[in-house]
Every structure is written in C-alpha cells, then in structure tokens.
Design a protein around this motif. Structure first.
Motif, PDB file in Angstrom:
ATOM      1  N   PRO A  60       5.213 -64.543  40.873  1.00 52.94           N
ATOM      2  CA  PRO A  60       5.067 -64.737  39.432  1.00 52.94           C
ATOM      3  C   PRO A  60       5.843 -65.912  38.847  1.00 52.94           C
ATOM      4  CG  PRO A  60       6.609 -62.954  39.860  1.00 52.94           C
ATOM      5  CD  PRO A  60       6.061 -63.373  41.198  1.00 52.94           C
ATOM      6  N   PHE A  61       6.906 -66.392  39.511  1.00 54.95           N
ATOM      7  CA  PHE A  61       7.727 -67.475  38.967  1.00 54.95           C
ATOM      8  C   PHE A  61       7.114 -68.831  39.305  1.00 54.95           C
ATOM      9  CE2 PHE A  61      12.261 -65.409  38.845  1.00 54.95           C
ATOM     10  CZ  PHE A  61      11.750 -64.294  38.197  1.00 54.95           C
TER      11      PHE A  61
ATOM     12  N   TYR B  34       4.585 -62.921  25.777  1.00 53.83           N
ATOM     13  CA  TYR B  34       4.163 -63.579  27.009  1.00 53.83           C
ATOM     14  C   TYR B  34       4.457 -65.068  26.879  1.00 53.83           C
ATOM     15  CZ  TYR B  34       0.129 -65.033  24.250  1.00 53.83           C
ATOM     16  OH  TYR B  34      -0.663 -65.572  23.276  1.00 53.83           O
ATOM     17  N   GLY B  35       4.690 -65.718  28.001  1.00 54.09           N
ATOM     18  CA  GLY B  35       4.967 -67.145  28.005  1.00 54.09           C
ATOM     19  C   GLY B  35       3.707 -67.973  28.000  1.00 54.09           C
ATOM     20  N   SER B  36       3.762 -69.129  27.361  1.00 51.43           N
ATOM     21  CA  SER B  36       2.584 -69.990  27.302  1.00 51.43           C
ATOM     22  C   SER B  36       2.209 -70.534  28.674  1.00 51.43           C
ATOM     23  CB  SER B  36       2.833 -71.158  26.339  1.00 51.43           C
ATOM     24  OG  SER B  36       3.895 -71.989  26.814  1.00 51.43           O
ATOM     25  N   GLY B  37       3.164 -70.567  29.602  1.00 54.17           N
ATOM     26  CA  GLY B  37       2.889 -71.111  30.929  1.00 54.17           C
ATOM     27  C   GLY B  37       2.772 -70.065  32.011  1.00 54.17           C
ATOM     28  N   THR B  38       2.538 -68.831  31.649  1.00 51.25           N
ATOM     29  CA  THR B  38       2.519 -67.757  32.633  1.00 51.25           C
ATOM     30  C   THR B  38       1.165 -67.614  33.310  1.00 51.25           C
ATOM     31  OG1 THR B  38       3.292 -65.472  32.953  1.00 51.25           O
ATOM     32  CG2 THR B  38       1.772 -65.858  31.127  1.00 51.25           C
ATOM     33  N   MET B  39       1.080 -66.736  34.309  1.00 53.25           N
ATOM     34  CA  MET B  39      -0.184 -66.453  34.992  1.00 53.25           C
ATOM     35  C   MET B  39      -1.151 -65.786  34.014  1.00 53.25           C
ATOM     36  SD  MET B  39       1.352 -65.018  38.624  1.00 53.25           S
ATOM     37  CE  MET B  39      -0.227 -64.950  39.503  1.00 53.25           C
ATOM     38  N   ALA B  40      -2.434 -66.025  34.216  1.00 54.95           N
ATOM     39  CA  ALA B  40      -3.446 -65.548  33.270  1.00 54.95           C
ATOM     40  C   ALA B  40      -3.449 -64.033  33.132  1.00 54.95           C
ATOM     41  CB  ALA B  40      -4.829 -66.048  33.702  1.00 54.95           C
ATOM     42  N   PHE B  41      -3.168 -63.306  34.219  1.00 53.03           N
ATOM     43  CA  PHE B  41      -3.270 -61.850  34.112  1.00 53.03           C
ATOM     44  C   PHE B  41      -2.171 -61.260  33.239  1.00 53.03           C
ATOM     45  CE2 PHE B  41      -0.113 -61.377  37.477  1.00 53.03           C
ATOM     46  CZ  PHE B  41       0.394 -60.101  37.304  1.00 53.03           C
TER      47      PHE B  41
ATOM     48  N   ALA C 153       7.521 -71.024  28.058  1.00 55.28           N
ATOM     49  CA  ALA C 153       8.061 -70.042  29.004  1.00 55.28           C
ATOM     50  C   ALA C 153       7.008 -69.621  30.011  1.00 55.28           C
ATOM     51  CB  ALA C 153       8.588 -68.816  28.254  1.00 55.28           C
ATOM     52  N   GLY C 154       7.484 -69.134  31.148  1.00 56.02           N
ATOM     53  CA  GLY C 154       6.653 -68.468  32.133  1.00 56.02           C
ATOM     54  C   GLY C 154       7.085 -67.020  32.233  1.00 56.02           C
ATOM     55  N   HIS C 155       6.999 -66.469  33.443  1.00 58.46           N
ATOM     56  CA  HIS C 155       7.332 -65.052  33.607  1.00 58.46           C
ATOM     57  C   HIS C 155       8.836 -64.797  33.530  1.00 58.46           C
ATOM     58  CE1 HIS C 155       6.476 -60.942  34.600  1.00 58.46           C
ATOM     59  NE2 HIS C 155       7.245 -60.976  35.677  1.00 58.46           N
ATOM     60  N   ALA C 156       9.650 -65.796  33.801  1.00 57.60           N
ATOM     61  CA  ALA C 156      11.102 -65.603  33.891  1.00 57.60           C
ATOM     62  C   ALA C 156      11.823 -65.938  32.598  1.00 57.60           C
ATOM     63  CB  ALA C 156      11.667 -66.430  35.044  1.00 57.60           C
ATOM     64  N   ALA C 157      11.227 -65.654  31.452  1.00 55.60           N
ATOM     65  CA  ALA C 157      11.817 -66.029  30.159  1.00 55.60           C
ATOM     66  C   ALA C 157      13.244 -65.538  29.948  1.00 55.60           C
ATOM     67  CB  ALA C 157      10.922 -65.547  29.018  1.00 55.60           C
TER      68      ALA C 157
END
Length: 279
Positions: free
Chosen positions: A169-170, A226-233, A256-260
């Motif tokens: 996820p990261f 949710y982060g703007s750069g995260t995985m679609a799911f 952010a991604g998953h590790a915000a």
C-alpha cells in the motif's frame, strides 16, 4: 512537563489491553494499522492534538503495552476495543488507520446497538481497506506483498519482511519516510503476530465491515479520509463506507498516500480537529 500517562483494561478472556495517553480534553481512541502499534503509528500525529483532546493510543493484543493471546479474530479485537472504551467512563471518538479503520467500524457498529448506545459518539476512518473494492491488479499487489513478507520472515529478516508488506500500500516516497523514521526496524518484531492476524482474518466467518447491513448499524457520525495519491481501492472503499453508514462524509488529504500518519500528520490533525471539534 510531560502529560503522558498510561491506561489499561483487562478483557473478559484475561488479556490486558494497554496504551499511552496524551493531552487533555475530549477523549479520542486511536486504533493502529496492521504493521505497528499505538505509539509507532500515531507518534507523529498526537502532538498536534494534545492541546484539545485526550488521546488514547492502545495497542492490539500482542503489541505495545498489551498482553498477548492466540485469538486475534476480528470479533475478539472488537471486544477489546469496546472494553477499553467502556473503561473510560464516558463516550469517546474513534480514529482508525487502515486495519484499525476496519476495527473502528466494527466497534462503532456494535456500539450502535441499543444496549451500548453512546459508547462511541463519532468516528474518523483513514483509508479502511475494503477488499471487495480491489481490482485484479491491486489484489495481486497486496497478495504479493504478503507472500514476500512470509518468505523474508522465514529467512529471519523481519525488518525487510515488514518493509515488503508495506510495499503493497505504501508508495516509494512513503517507504523512504518510514525507513528514515525507523518505522520498519521498530515494527519488524510484530511480523509473526501479523502473519497470524492475517490468517485469522482470512478464515473468519460471518459478515465483514464491508457488508451494508453492518455499516447501517453504525449510528455515530463518520468521516472517511483518503489521500489524493493513494491506491484506487482505498478511494472506492471510502465511497462505499460513506455511502452506507447513516451519517457519512468523505474528505481528501492532498498529496497524501496510505501512510498519512507518517507523512502528513499536520493535515490529518487538522481534519480530525475540525471533525471532532464540531461535535
């Protein structure tokens, strides 16, 4: 002077669930993700909130200040959180990240029953992993990360193993931040626990927190971040949860991604303060 202290509760099966406590104000209980523990996952965030909230950072059984037990099933984990929240003697807000977000959902659904109404009065979820929202590519990435973790753990390199799991996820940038902070070196000791946890989650029966009926049982207001750069799911999961709980809303954390909690603690703290401060 530090205001840090600790809080412990003993569950019905005799396990001590413990966490550090920081600040003063409205109680918030933070539920960590699958990789770390209460202090590892929330350490960068909590300092931005202690002027307004009492922040409880409990760890799941087998981690941090908590005792261990072979039963790591989802239902048992919910029982642990409810025991912790009940011990506070007043309604509390929940904040959960990743696997901890799913745990917060399960806890809030149970809290919404007539017998427990008011135990949890509001919930913030950061990227709850709704596995049913994954496409084939995303599922392959996560399954591959779990398999690689197992291989590296079998070879004795638990730090590399937990980093491999996080590589699902990261993003690369998030991995670098976590590496520099010593996150993987500190969390590597939990790899055997994590492998057991994942196996028990996979084999557990009954409805999951993705089930609309479970989500409908959540009566407390819910904010899904949710982060703007995260995985679609993760974005799909946020929409799914916000669309099925009774009082749900969504908010994006830019950049952010998953590790915000590790990479964007100030932005996350601002969203938490705005949500819980409005109550």
């Amino acid at each position: 002077m530090s205001t840090q202290r600790t809080h412990h509760v003993t569950t019905t099966d005799g396990v001590t669930i413990g966490g550090t406590v920081h600040g003063r104000g409205r109680p918030l209980v933070f539920l960590h993700g699958a990789i770390g523990d209460g202090d590892l996952d929330w350490g960068r965030l909590v300092g931005h909130l202690t002027g307004r909230f009492t922040c409880h950072l409990p760890s799941m059984r087998g981690r941090g200040l908590s005792g261990d037990h072979p039963d790591l099933s989802p239902g048992r984990q919910v029982d642990d959180v409810l025991a912790y929240v009940d011990s506070l003697g007043e309604p509390a807000g929940l904040v959960g990240w990743s696997a901890g977000a799913n745990l917060a959902l399960g806890t809030a659904a149970r809290s919404g029953t007539a017998a427990r109404s008011g135990t949890v009065d509001a919930v913030v979820l950061l990227e709850p992993p709704m596995r049913g929202m994954m496409d084939g590519r995303e599922r392959a990435v996560i399954v591959g990360a779990i398999a690689r973790m197992g291989e590296l753990a079998a070879g004795g390199d638990v730090t590399a193993a937990i980093r491999a799991f996080a590589g699902g996820p990261f993003s690369d940038e998030e991995l670098a931040v976590a590496e520099e902070a010593g996150y993987f070196a500190a969390a590597g000791r939990y790899v055997p626990h994590l492998l057991s946890l994942l196996g028990q989650v996979e084999s557990s029966g009954g409805p999951t927190v993705e089930d609309p009926a479970v989500l409908d049982a959540v009566s407390a207001p819910v904010l899904v971040l949710y982060g703007s750069g995260t995985m679609a799911f993760y974005r799909a999961g946020a929409r799914h949860v916000a669309g099925h709980v009774r009082d749900g809303r969504m908010r994006e954390i830019p950049g952010a991604g998953h590790a915000a909690p590790l990479t964007h603690p100030e932005a996350l703290a601002e969203a938490i303060t705005r949500f819980f401060g409005a109550g």
